[in-house]
Motif scaffolding. Structure first.
Motif, PDB file in Angstrom:
ATOM      1  N   THR A 113      29.732  29.591  21.902  1.00  0.00           N
ATOM      2  CA  THR A 113      29.870  29.530  23.351  1.00  0.00           C
ATOM      3  C   THR A 113      30.992  30.467  23.772  1.00  0.00           C
ATOM      4  O   THR A 113      31.891  30.768  22.986  1.00  0.00           O
ATOM      5  CB  THR A 113      30.133  28.085  23.823  1.00  0.00           C
ATOM      6  N   GLY A 114      30.946  30.921  25.003  1.00  0.00           N
ATOM      7  CA  GLY A 114      31.947  31.843  25.510  1.00  0.00           C
ATOM      8  C   GLY A 114      31.550  32.417  26.860  1.00  0.00           C
ATOM      9  O   GLY A 114      30.505  32.052  27.407  1.00  0.00           O
ATOM     10  N   PRO A 115      32.334  33.327  27.412  1.00  0.00           N
ATOM     11  CA  PRO A 115      32.045  33.905  28.727  1.00  0.00           C
ATOM     12  C   PRO A 115      30.968  34.993  28.675  1.00  0.00           C
ATOM     13  O   PRO A 115      30.754  35.623  27.646  1.00  0.00           O
ATOM     14  CB  PRO A 115      33.388  34.518  29.149  1.00  0.00           C
ATOM     15  N   TRP A 116      30.316  35.194  29.815  1.00  0.00           N
ATOM     16  CA  TRP A 116      29.454  36.363  30.004  1.00  0.00           C
ATOM     17  C   TRP A 116      29.788  37.007  31.338  1.00  0.00           C
ATOM     18  O   TRP A 116      30.358  36.388  32.227  1.00  0.00           O
ATOM     19  CB  TRP A 116      27.971  36.001  29.939  1.00  0.00           C
ATOM     20  N   GLU A 117      29.417  38.287  31.474  1.00  0.00           N
ATOM     21  CA  GLU A 117      29.547  38.993  32.748  1.00  0.00           C
ATOM     22  C   GLU A 117      28.384  39.954  32.912  1.00  0.00           C
ATOM     23  O   GLU A 117      27.821  40.442  31.921  1.00  0.00           O
ATOM     24  CB  GLU A 117      30.885  39.722  32.857  1.00  0.00           C
ATOM     25  N   PHE A 118      28.016  40.203  34.159  1.00  0.00           N
ATOM     26  CA  PHE A 118      26.818  40.971  34.472  1.00  0.00           C
ATOM     27  C   PHE A 118      27.144  42.115  35.422  1.00  0.00           C
ATOM     28  O   PHE A 118      27.867  41.930  36.399  1.00  0.00           O
ATOM     29  CB  PHE A 118      25.764  40.053  35.106  1.00  0.00           C
ATOM     30  N   MET A 119      26.573  43.288  35.124  1.00  0.00           N
ATOM     31  CA  MET A 119      26.639  44.458  36.008  1.00  0.00           C
ATOM     32  C   MET A 119      25.228  44.955  36.270  1.00  0.00           C
ATOM     33  O   MET A 119      24.381  44.928  35.368  1.00  0.00           O
ATOM     34  CB  MET A 119      27.462  45.573  35.352  1.00  0.00           C
ATOM     35  N   GLY A 123      28.825  51.122  34.419  1.00  0.00           N
ATOM     36  CA  GLY A 123      29.805  51.752  35.287  1.00  0.00           C
ATOM     37  C   GLY A 123      29.987  51.084  36.627  1.00  0.00           C
ATOM     38  O   GLY A 123      30.909  51.423  37.372  1.00  0.00           O
ATOM     39  N   GLN A 124      29.110  50.131  36.960  1.00  0.00           N
ATOM     40  CA  GLN A 124      29.229  49.418  38.231  1.00  0.00           C
ATOM     41  C   GLN A 124      30.183  48.236  38.086  1.00  0.00           C
ATOM     42  O   GLN A 124      30.439  47.759  36.976  1.00  0.00           O
ATOM     43  CB  GLN A 124      27.847  48.928  38.673  1.00  0.00           C
TER      44      GLN A 124
END
Length: 325
Positions: A113-119, A123-124
């Motif tokens: 388990t852990g963090p996610w991030e979305f672009m 580059g955005q």
């Protein structure tokens, strides 16, 4: 799910500062990576993320999902089939990293388990965050495969270093491998424990249910909320989550480790909509652990509302001049 509203399912979070150890802890925690299964599982997680960056999210999920893996879209479906039916799109960028990893004493089942991030594209700016949780199984090919993947969207989570936990095992007999009859009995027992927890939630509320069934470091993920750690915090934050009760539970045991110390359940439940006769659905994903002598204890509870099914398409209008019957 990994960016539920943005398309994909997510994994998630730091088991922030695991609370004081039990007199007979169910797992052994350590800051440095252990040799063997736990390190290999985390390496698979990182390779999974790298594959998503190099190809596409869809291709990576299809490649790393087991043939029988579960994804929530919005209810549980075969994840392999779901991603096979989707087009490959190399544009969006989904990044995630494990901050907690736990593996069974038998070494073939674990979770991260852990963090996610979305672009939207490379580059955005990052436009969405959340947490993920994934159950992994080492197959006959000695590779780790995803059995179930789910999580939630929420505020940007804090950074943290990776911590590890290795189960202490419960299996009787030879080594850490339970006999088939033992494993079948444990699957049935975990199903009964999961059902009892569900009934306690609907009948007593979150605090009392977790006091009875939760481990000390129990982790809860809810949509648009930071991760919640511990029964006391969950009792405060989610005190009214089950006020309306529940009906039509439909949960399943996904797997139990050969050491009989780690397992997961998943499914759905129908809950009344306040002030109406209608009901809405919630998706359920839970991870359970146990020590050599103790009962099953809940370590992860992911419960989030499912969006309603899309409205059926309107019938086409008859062409002008056509007669109706």
């Amino acid at each position: 799910m990994r960016v539920d509203r943005l398309v994909f399912s997510a994994l998630a979070l730091v088991l922030a500062g695991a609370t004081a150890a039990l007199a007979a802890p169910l797992v052994t925690r350590q800051a440095t990576p252990p040799d063997g299964a736990a390190a290999a599982m985390v390496a698979a997680e990182r390779a999974f993320c790298k594959r998503a960056a190099e190809s596409s999210i869809r291709d990576a999920f299809y490649e790393y999902f087991d043939d029988g893996a579960i994804a929530f879209r919005p209810g549980p479906v075969n994840g392999k089939e779901y991603y096979l039916a989707r087009p490959s799109n190399p544009g969006p960028v989904l990044t995630w990293w494990p901050t907690y990893a736990e593996v069974a004493a038998s070494g073939e089942l674990g979770w991260t388990t852990g963090p996610w991030e979305f672009m939207a594209s490379k580059g955005q700016p990052v436009e969405a965050w959340g947490h993920f949780a994934t159950v992994w199984q080492r197959g006959a090919d000695d590779r780790w495969h995803v059995l179930i993947d789910e999580g939630h969207s929420g505020p940007q989570p804090p950074a943290d270093s990776l911590t590890w936990a290795v189960g202490r095992g419960r299996a009787a007999g030879s080594g850490d491998s339970a006999k088939p009859a033992e494993l079948a009995g444990e699957l049935k027992q975990l199903g009964a424990i999961d059902q009892a927890y569900s009934e306690a939630l609907a009948g007593k509320g979150m605090g009392p249910a977790l006091a009875q069934f939760g481990d000390e470091d129990v982790l809860l993920y809810r949509e648009e909320k930071p991760a919640i750690v511990g029964a006391a915090a969950a009792g405060r934050e989610l005190a009214h989550e089950w006020d309306g009760g529940a009906s039509s539970w439909n949960t399943n045991v996904g797997a139990v480790s050969k050491a009989l110390d780690l397992g997961f359940t998943f499914g759905t439940v129908q809950v009344p909509k306040p002030g109406t006769e209608a009901k809405s659905g919630r998706k359920i994903f839970r991870i359970w652990r146990r020590g050599p002598e103790g009962p099953w204890k809940l370590v992860l509870d992911v419960t989030n509302d499912m969006p309603p099914p899309p409205a059926p398409p309107k019938p086409p209008k008859p062409p002008k001049g056509a007669s109706s019957r």
